[in-house]
Structures are given as C-alpha cells and as structure tokens.
Design a protein around this motif. Structure first.
Motif, short mmCIF file in Angstrom:
data_model
loop_
_atom_site.label_atom_id
_atom_site.label_comp_id
_atom_site.label_asym_id
_atom_site.label_seq_id
_atom_site.Cartn_x
_atom_site.Cartn_y
_atom_site.Cartn_z
N VAL A 147 0.83 -1.21 0.00
CA VAL A 147 0.00 0.00 0.00
C VAL A 147 0.86 1.26 0.00
CG1 VAL A 147 -0.28 0.22 2.53
CG2 VAL A 147 -2.06 1.07 1.00
N TRP A 148 2.01 1.20 0.67
CA TRP A 148 2.95 2.32 0.66
C TRP A 148 3.45 2.59 -0.75
CZ3 TRP A 148 4.96 6.18 3.58
CH2 TRP A 148 6.20 6.71 3.22
N ASP A 149 3.82 1.51 -1.45
CA ASP A 149 4.33 1.65 -2.82
C ASP A 149 3.27 2.25 -3.74
OD1 ASP A 149 6.70 0.53 -1.95
OD2 ASP A 149 6.16 -1.50 -2.58
N LEU A 150 2.02 1.81 -3.59
CA LEU A 150 0.93 2.32 -4.43
C LEU A 150 0.68 3.80 -4.15
CD1 LEU A 150 -1.57 -0.67 -4.24
CD2 LEU A 150 -0.42 0.17 -6.30
N ILE A 151 0.67 4.18 -2.88
CA ILE A 151 0.44 5.59 -2.52
C ILE A 151 1.57 6.47 -3.04
CG2 ILE A 151 0.35 7.19 -0.57
CD1 ILE A 151 -1.26 5.07 0.95
N CYS A 152 2.80 5.97 -2.94
CA CYS A 152 3.97 6.76 -3.36
C CYS A 152 3.98 7.03 -4.86
CB CYS A 152 5.26 6.06 -2.94
SG CYS A 152 5.60 6.16 -1.18
N LYS A 153 3.29 6.22 -5.65
CA LYS A 153 3.24 6.46 -7.10
C LYS A 153 2.56 7.79 -7.41
CE LYS A 153 3.30 1.65 -8.67
NZ LYS A 153 2.54 0.56 -9.36
N ASP A 154 1.54 8.15 -6.61
CA ASP A 154 0.87 9.44 -6.77
C ASP A 154 0.17 9.79 -5.46
OD1 ASP A 154 -0.39 11.74 -7.52
OD2 ASP A 154 -1.39 10.90 -9.28
N PRO A 155 0.91 10.36 -4.50
CA PRO A 155 0.32 10.68 -3.19
C PRO A 155 -0.84 11.66 -3.27
CG PRO A 155 2.73 10.83 -3.14
CD PRO A 155 2.33 10.69 -4.58
N SER A 156 -0.92 12.45 -4.33
CA SER A 156 -1.98 13.45 -4.45
C SER A 156 -3.37 12.81 -4.57
CB SER A 156 -1.73 14.35 -5.66
OG SER A 156 -1.83 13.62 -6.87
N LEU A 157 -3.42 11.52 -4.92
CA LEU A 157 -4.71 10.84 -5.03
C LEU A 157 -5.34 10.58 -3.66
CD1 LEU A 157 -3.91 8.23 -7.84
CD2 LEU A 157 -5.14 10.40 -8.06
N VAL A 158 -4.52 10.59 -2.62
CA VAL A 158 -5.02 10.38 -1.26
C VAL A 158 -5.27 11.74 -0.62
CG1 VAL A 158 -4.52 9.36 1.00
CG2 VAL A 158 -3.75 8.21 -1.09
N LYS A 159 -6.52 12.04 -0.31
CA LYS A 159 -6.88 13.33 0.29
C LYS A 159 -6.42 13.42 1.73
CE LYS A 159 -11.02 13.80 -2.61
NZ LYS A 159 -12.50 13.88 -2.60
N ALA A 160 -6.40 12.30 2.44
CA ALA A 160 -6.03 12.29 3.85
C ALA A 160 -4.55 12.60 4.03
CB ALA A 160 -6.35 10.93 4.47
N GLU A 161 -4.20 13.04 5.23
CA GLU A 161 -2.79 13.29 5.58
C GLU A 161 -2.11 11.93 5.74
OE1 GLU A 161 -0.95 15.44 9.35
OE2 GLU A 161 -2.24 16.81 8.20
N ILE A 162 -0.93 11.75 5.13
CA ILE A 162 -0.26 10.45 5.09
C ILE A 162 0.89 10.41 6.10
CG2 ILE A 162 1.01 8.83 3.64
CD1 ILE A 162 -0.39 10.24 1.21
N HIS A 163 0.91 9.37 6.92
CA HIS A 163 1.97 9.18 7.91
C HIS A 163 2.42 7.71 7.87
CE1 HIS A 163 1.50 13.10 10.01
NE2 HIS A 163 0.27 13.00 9.53
N GLY A 164 3.58 7.45 7.28
CA GLY A 164 4.08 6.08 7.18
C GLY A 164 4.69 5.61 8.50
N TRP A 165 4.74 4.30 8.67
CA TRP A 165 5.33 3.69 9.86
C TRP A 165 6.04 2.40 9.47
CZ3 TRP A 165 3.31 -1.19 11.25
CH2 TRP A 165 2.11 -1.54 10.61
#
Length: 273
Positions: free
Chosen positions: A204-222
């Motif tokens: 899921v991290w890899d998918l989000i990193c491809k285009d973080p702008s698609l996720v409206k929520a604030e992103i915090h990896g762990w």
C-alpha cells in the motif's frame, strides 16, 4: 479524550506481524500444497480448500487454535490499542483474513473488548469439525464492482458504509492503518480531515507513493509496532487538541476565565511527516 475519532486497523502485518493465512498453512506443514494450488483459484477460495485438506489429514480445530495462539506480534501493538481506546477512540478492524482466525487471536491476546466491529471474511467450524472460510462478498452471485480489490472483499466499500453510519454533524475523523494492496482502495475514500497510516515499504505504501496526491487524507508512514504506536497516539492527541481549540474559540464565555486558556490545554505533540 475524544469520541469523534474512528481508528480502522487492517489485521495481517498491521496488528499482527505476519499473514495469518500463511502462518497457519506453514506451521501445519501444508506450504507445498498451498503453493501448488495458488495459481488455480482466488486466495479466499483457496483458504477454504486448504482448511478442507488440513481437516482431511487429521488436523483438528484445537491444533489450528494453538498455532494461532503463538502468532508473532510486536510488543508495542497491544499498548497502542489500549491507549487509543483509553483516549476514547472507536476501534474497528477491516481485514481480508477471517472471523475465526481474528477472534481466536484477539481473545488469546486479551484485546477483543477494545474493538466495536470486525469486518472480515466469515469463518466457522461446521458439524464435521472442519473450518469453513467464505467470502465477505459473494462474488459467485454478484461482483462488488471495484477493480482495485480482490473479488471477495472491497475494503473501500466497507469504509463507505462505516462513514455513512455517522451524520455530517458528528464530525467523525478517521485514522486508517494498513499494509497491503487491499488497503489502497480505502485510502482513496478518506477525506482531507482524516489520516492514512500505510506501512512503509509494503504494497500500500508503494501504491500511494506512485501518486500521493490521489489520497486526500494526511499520510503518515510507519515501519514497525513502535513507530505505529508513536504516530497513532500523536495523531489522536493532535485531533483532541484541535477539537479543544475549536471548542474554546466557539465559546466566548471562556474569555472571562482568570486562568489563561492555553495553560489548560495539553501540550501539542509534533507529528512526523
């Protein structure tokens, strides 16, 4: 404390530190058969088939339970769950595992009572003593219509349902924690006021990193349970402080207090980007 925070956990590789399906298959010695059958059917259907094979080879439900009771979990996960609950959060699970595995593990860990809802594939022991695992969404009858998710479960639709149980006036804020491909769809359903906590260097991290702008929520990896706990509690405190600030600004009566307002609030915790 806040009653407006909904924390949604994935289960495998998020609450526990492995995949519960693989753990049971490997620990009972059925890895080769599992890998042989994997290309031939969907994962959920394969797990039901594997439970039949395990039962046919004389393995009992009690043996499966014992395997589940020794499943690996990071030592900071349980404190994180207990702390979030103590701070007033509504804790829920959305997982592509099954009810039997999850409930057995949570009961053994002593944390069942902290969750208000478990959304997962049905799993039950039939009259023959065999564990049956069924799809959350019966794709043999109808498709859930999501191209991002496996045929048996769309976690995005589950998040939609949970969100729709609350009125707009309740102002619920979501924190979603997950690791797998199936956690990407729900990340797209979160709103700007919400938070997404993807596990770093997992699908899921890899998918989000491809285009973080698609996720409206604030992103915090762990990375691990320790960082999960730290960031989760920081985010909960951040929301609580924001709620307190809004309450104070909307209530002009507080301006007559002799004690400065800022001294009555907890110190804000910095949240890692």
């Amino acid at each position: 404390m806040s009653n407006n925070i909904v924390v949604v956990f994935d289960f495998d590789k998020t609450i526990i530190d492995c995949d519960s399906d693989n753990w049971v298959i490997d620990e009972l010695g059925f890895t080769d058969l599992f890998n042989q059958l994997l290309p031939t059917m969907p994962w959920n259907s394969l797990m039901d088939r594997m439970m039949m094979e395990i039962h046919s080879n004389g393995k009992t439900i009690e043996e499966i339970e014992k395997v589940l009771q020794r499943i690996p979990i990071h030592h900071r996960i349980i404190p994180a769950i207990k702390s979030a609950h103590a701070l007033g959060c509504d804790l829920r699970i959305v997982s592509d595992a099954n009810t039997f595995f999850i409930e057995t593990i949570l009961k053994n860990l002593g944390i069942s009572e902290y969750f208000t809802e478990i959304n997962t594939n049905p799993g039950y022991v039939n009259q023959q003593g065999r564990l049956r695992i069924l799809p959350y969404h019966d794709f043999n009858k109808d498709s859930h219509g999501c191209i991002l998710c496996p045929p048996n479960m769309c976690k995005g639709l589950i998040i939609d349902r949970i969100q729709n149980t609350f009125s707009e006036g309740e102002n619920k804020r979501f924190i979603y924690l997950g690791d797998g491909i199936g956690d990407y769809c729900p990340s797209l359903r979160l709103r700007e006021k919400d938070f997404m906590m993807p596990r770093k260097n997992f699908p899921v991290w890899d998918l989000i990193c491809k285009d973080p702008s698609l996720v409206k929520a604030e992103i915090h990896g762990w990375c691990d349970g320790e960082e999960l706990e730290q960031i989760l509690i920081q985010l909960i405190n951040k929301i609580i402080i924001e709620e307190n600030a809004q309450f104070i600004s909307s209530d002009c009566k507080l301006q007559t207090l002799s004690i400065p307002v800022h001294e009555t609030l907890p110190k804000a915790l910095s949240v890692r980007p």
